[in-house]
Design an enzyme around this catalytic site. Sequence first.
Site, PDB file in Angstrom:
ATOM      1  N   CYS A  12       5.704  10.385   1.388  1.00 37.95           N
ATOM      2  CA  CYS A  12       6.476   9.726   2.426  1.00 37.95           C
ATOM      3  C   CYS A  12       6.198   8.235   2.269  1.00 37.95           C
ATOM      4  O   CYS A  12       5.203   7.847   1.661  1.00 37.95           O
ATOM      5  CB  CYS A  12       6.041  10.224   3.799  1.00 37.95           C
ATOM      6  SG  CYS A  12       7.264   9.900   5.061  1.00 37.95           S
ATOM      7  N   CYS A  87      10.347  12.331   3.583  1.00 39.91           N
ATOM      8  CA  CYS A  87      11.121  11.331   4.321  1.00 39.91           C
ATOM      9  C   CYS A  87      12.244  10.844   3.431  1.00 39.91           C
ATOM     10  O   CYS A  87      12.112  10.804   2.214  1.00 39.91           O
ATOM     11  CB  CYS A  87      10.252  10.189   4.837  1.00 39.91           C
ATOM     12  SG  CYS A  87       9.710   8.991   3.628  1.00 39.91           S
ATOM     13  N   CYS A  95      10.013   6.897  -8.116  1.00 42.07           N
ATOM     14  CA  CYS A  95       8.634   7.388  -8.104  1.00 42.07           C
ATOM     15  C   CYS A  95       7.946   7.047  -9.415  1.00 42.07           C
ATOM     16  O   CYS A  95       8.609   6.861 -10.441  1.00 42.07           O
ATOM     17  CB  CYS A  95       8.616   8.909  -7.933  1.00 42.07           C
ATOM     18  SG  CYS A  95       9.184   9.459  -6.324  1.00 42.07           S
TER      19      CYS A  95
END
Length: 169
Positions: A12, A87, A95
């Site tokens: 998140c 989220c 990422c």
Amino acid sequence: MHAPPYNVLFLCTGNSARSVMAEAMLNVLGDGRFKAFSAGSFPSGKVQPPAAELAQAFGYHAPLRSKSWDEFAQPGAPAIDMVITVCDNAAGEVCPVWPGQPVTAHWGVPDPVAAEGDEEARRRAFEAAWLRLRRRIDLLLALPLEKLDRLALQQQLRAIGQTAAADER
């Protein structure tokens, strides 16, 4: 055949509520089959007290801390099998490249930290997020992981995020 435990990283943005609650919950319910971790792209540096209280009441007594996802991309970090964003912001972020190419899924959960109102309304928002995560983790725990190949596992994890969201509307 995968030798347990499966390492699951919940992501998140702030790593202060949803992802830490998922980490605690899967570590309690995983019964040795799973080792859960959590992190954030821009960690807040603190765990929200209602999230910590829910985790402790559930039986998770290890310290929870807000940390950067960079910790899990470093040499010597646990090899991650599954990365689950909880989220919507983190789902859209780029990422890090995870060693071993873990399967990924998005299980969007409304941010209880953003809940408006009095203390009771905020507590209810945290409890609602907890329950949504619990339903999804129960579905994860029911998967026959040893029988799923990488692609099937990815499809199942993503379906959990979509099906559960549809059921909760």
